[in-house]
Scaffold this motif. Structure first.
Motif, PDB file in Angstrom:
ATOM      1  N   SER A 190     -28.228 -41.951 -10.267  1.00  0.00           N
ATOM      2  CA  SER A 190     -29.083 -43.107 -10.497  1.00  0.00           C
ATOM      3  C   SER A 190     -30.565 -42.802 -10.588  1.00  0.00           C
ATOM      4  N   LYS A 191     -30.991 -41.601 -10.255  1.00  0.00           N
ATOM      5  CA  LYS A 191     -32.430 -41.310 -10.254  1.00  0.00           C
ATOM      6  C   LYS A 191     -32.644 -39.873 -10.666  1.00  0.00           C
ATOM      7  N   PRO A 192     -33.856 -39.569 -11.117  1.00  0.00           N
ATOM      8  CA  PRO A 192     -34.132 -38.193 -11.551  1.00  0.00           C
ATOM      9  C   PRO A 192     -33.736 -37.171 -10.502  1.00  0.00           C
ATOM     10  N   GLY A 193     -33.056 -36.133 -10.939  1.00  0.00           N
ATOM     11  CA  GLY A 193     -32.619 -35.072 -10.040  1.00  0.00           C
ATOM     12  C   GLY A 193     -31.189 -35.187  -9.585  1.00  0.00           C
ATOM     13  N   ASP A 194     -30.569 -36.358  -9.683  1.00  0.00           N
ATOM     14  CA  ASP A 194     -29.169 -36.514  -9.258  1.00  0.00           C
ATOM     15  C   ASP A 194     -28.256 -35.712 -10.182  1.00  0.00           C
ATOM     16  N   LYS A 195     -27.342 -34.960  -9.579  1.00  0.00           N
ATOM     17  CA  LYS A 195     -26.491 -34.064 -10.385  1.00  0.00           C
ATOM     18  C   LYS A 195     -25.200 -33.766  -9.649  1.00  0.00           C
ATOM     19  N   CYS A 196     -24.105 -33.768 -10.391  1.00  0.00           N
ATOM     20  CA  CYS A 196     -22.809 -33.376  -9.852  1.00  0.00           C
ATOM     21  C   CYS A 196     -22.269 -32.242 -10.727  1.00  0.00           C
ATOM     22  N   THR A 197     -21.904 -31.129 -10.117  1.00  0.00           N
ATOM     23  CA  THR A 197     -21.404 -29.970 -10.869  1.00  0.00           C
ATOM     24  C   THR A 197     -20.017 -29.596 -10.358  1.00  0.00           C
ATOM     25  N   TYR A 198     -19.060 -29.566 -11.272  1.00  0.00           N
ATOM     26  CA  TYR A 198     -17.680 -29.226 -10.940  1.00  0.00           C
ATOM     27  C   TYR A 198     -17.330 -27.863 -11.531  1.00  0.00           C
ATOM     28  N   THR A 199     -16.780 -26.991 -10.702  1.00  0.00           N
ATOM     29  CA  THR A 199     -16.333 -25.685 -11.185  1.00  0.00           C
ATOM     30  C   THR A 199     -14.876 -25.780 -11.603  1.00  0.00           C
ATOM     31  N   LEU A 200     -14.611 -25.457 -12.861  1.00  0.00           N
ATOM     32  CA  LEU A 200     -13.249 -25.507 -13.387  1.00  0.00           C
ATOM     33  C   LEU A 200     -12.864 -24.137 -13.932  1.00  0.00           C
ATOM     34  N   LYS A 201     -11.581 -23.877 -13.955  1.00  0.00           N
ATOM     35  CA  LYS A 201     -11.130 -22.595 -14.512  1.00  0.00           C
ATOM     36  C   LYS A 201      -9.929 -22.823 -15.422  1.00  0.00           C
ATOM     37  N   VAL A 202     -10.073 -22.325 -16.658  1.00  0.00           N
ATOM     38  CA  VAL A 202      -8.949 -22.356 -17.607  1.00  0.00           C
ATOM     39  C   VAL A 202      -8.256 -21.012 -17.513  1.00  0.00           C
ATOM     40  N   VAL A 203      -6.945 -21.046 -17.322  1.00  0.00           N
ATOM     41  CA  VAL A 203      -6.189 -19.809 -17.141  1.00  0.00           C
ATOM     42  C   VAL A 203      -5.194 -19.627 -18.284  1.00  0.00           C
ATOM     43  N   ASN A 204      -5.199 -18.425 -18.830  1.00  0.00           N
ATOM     44  CA  ASN A 204      -4.212 -18.056 -19.845  1.00  0.00           C
ATOM     45  C   ASN A 204      -3.106 -17.275 -19.144  1.00  0.00           C
ATOM     46  N   SER A 205      -2.073 -17.979 -18.768  1.00  0.00           N
ATOM     47  CA  SER A 205      -0.991 -17.315 -18.048  1.00  0.00           C
ATOM     48  C   SER A 205       0.147 -16.918 -18.989  1.00  0.00           C
ATOM     49  N   GLY A 206      -0.155 -16.986 -20.279  1.00  0.00           N
ATOM     50  CA  GLY A 206       0.829 -16.537 -21.258  1.00  0.00           C
ATOM     51  C   GLY A 206       0.616 -15.079 -21.607  1.00  0.00           C
TER      52      GLY A 206
END
Lengths: 196, 196
Positions: A88-104
């Motif tokens: 809602s205000k300058p500086g607000d931030k949400c960061t999600y770490t995701l990982k795509v895996v190639n298990s083939g």
């Protein structure tokens, strides 16, 4: 009876044309090189590209927590859904770490990243390009760095048996403040991985 | 013969159908589409409003003989306190003025800088943050009361929708009285607040 047979012949003919047409359609943009080998072995390969894990919590940034809450991301195979989030205000931030895996057993290449614009009253996105989307005071990004600065690029390879880490970032990037509540629904990105 | 023909034709049709499906499926199999999305992103209404509470404040005298101390009054508007005229004659004389800093917004505020400005044509041995020592007079910005040792500092936070008392004191801190009248004119403290 004769008519019945005729119809069958027509159906057969059409199917044959369909098969040939599909083959020709795919074969038109390819070249055939012939080599002769002594033995051809076909390994039992698998194609499998998906997100790893079941949930992801965000790294929160910003000054006071007023107007900021980062929903938990639920991960299920090829889908990540983030629960309701507030910035809602300058500086607000949400960061999600995701990982795509190639298990083939086949290398994959990230060929396209398509932003999905959110819906909501008076929501317009001035930027919606690849892994970067700016909609009013909110910026959505898919990045290759945890700080959220470097937008994820196409044509990156995920070799068989390895993974690709990326960061889903939502932040308040407007210069001013909202005079009333604004809700954006369903913002996101679609990533297509193809055989490399 | 006819039955055999029909059976044969049916088999051919089924095989052709299968081939069409295999061709399509074979080309589509080695591609995966992954999706990330936000359920909703909400921006609440936020406001930024910090300043002095409007008031006229009478200075409070303290010392050995308050009858010889004149503190006058000060006027506070949202961003400025002005109009202070005081007379301090002897060591230990002090005038104090109590104001209220109000954060009427819902975003927390933080002091980013406190800048003392010395009186004109005056040498000040100390000129730092909330403390200014200029000859026989020490000026300070304190929280809550005239004798508090809790000075205003950079980094102090005032939460949204809250307020705090700030006390400006001027004290005769020298050891001897001046032989003649001595004026110090134009001192001030500037407090900067930023989002915190």
């Amino acid at each position: 009876m004769t008519n019945g047979r005729k119809e069958m012949y027509i159906i057969i003919g059409l199917l044959a044309v369909a098969v040939v047409g599909l083959s020709v359609g795919y074969a038109a943009l390819s070249s055939t090189l012939e080599t002769t080998v002594g033995k051809v072995t076909q390994s039992n390969l698998k194609w499998s590209i998906a997100f790893e894990g079941s949930t992801a919590s965000a790294e929160e940034e910003g000054t006071s927590s007023t107007g900021r809450s980062c929903g938990v991301a639920t991960i299920s195979g090829t889908q990540v859904t983030v629960a309701d989030t507030k910035v809602s205000k300058p500086g607000d931030k949400c960061t999600y770490t995701l990982k795509v895996v190639n298990s083939g057993g086949i290398d994959a290449s990230l060929t396209t990243i398509t932003p999905v614009k959110p819906t909501g009253s008076d929501v317009t996105c001035d930027t919606a390009d690849g892994g970067n989307m700016v909609c009013g005071n909110v910026t959505y990004k898919l990045t290759s760095d945890a700080s959220g600065d470097t937008v994820l690029e196409n044509d990156t390879t995920v070799t068989a048996g390895s993974g690709q880490t990326m960061y889903l970032v939502v932040s308040y990037t407007g210069a001013g403040l909202n005079e009333s509540e604004v809700v954006q629904t369903g913002a996101g990105f679609t990533l297509v991985y193809n055989q490399k | 013969m006819k039955r055999l023909d029909y059976k044969l034709i049916s088999i051919i049709i089924i095989i052709l159908f299968f081939m069409v499906i295999c061709v399509s499926f074979g080309y589509a199999a080695l591609s995966s589409s992954l999706k990330v999305s936000f359920g909703s992103t909400t921006q609440i209404k936020t406001t930024w409003d910090i300043g002095f509470e409007n008031a006229t404040v009478n200075g409070v005298a303290s010392g050995n003989d308050v009858s010889k101390i004149s503190c006058g009054s000060a006027t506070a508007t949202s961003a400025t306190v002005f109009g202070i005229n005081m007379t301090l004659a002897n060591p230990g004389d002090k005038c104090s003025y109590t104001f209220t800093v109000v954060n009427s917004g819902n975003i927390g505020a933080k002091i980013s800088a406190i800048t003392p400005t010395k009186p004109a044509a005056t040498t000040c041995e100390t000129l730092s943050g909330s403390t200014m020592i200029c000859g026989n007079i020490t000026y300070k910005l304190r929280y809550d009361s005239a004798n508090s040792t809790n000075l205003l500092n950079v980094g102090d936070v005032l939460d949204g929708e809250s307020q705090r008392l700030v006390v400006l004191t001027a004290e005769y801190s020298g050891e001897t009285a001046e032989a003649d009248d001595f004026y110090q004119d134009g001192f001030k403290f500037t407090i900067n607040y930023v989002q915190g």
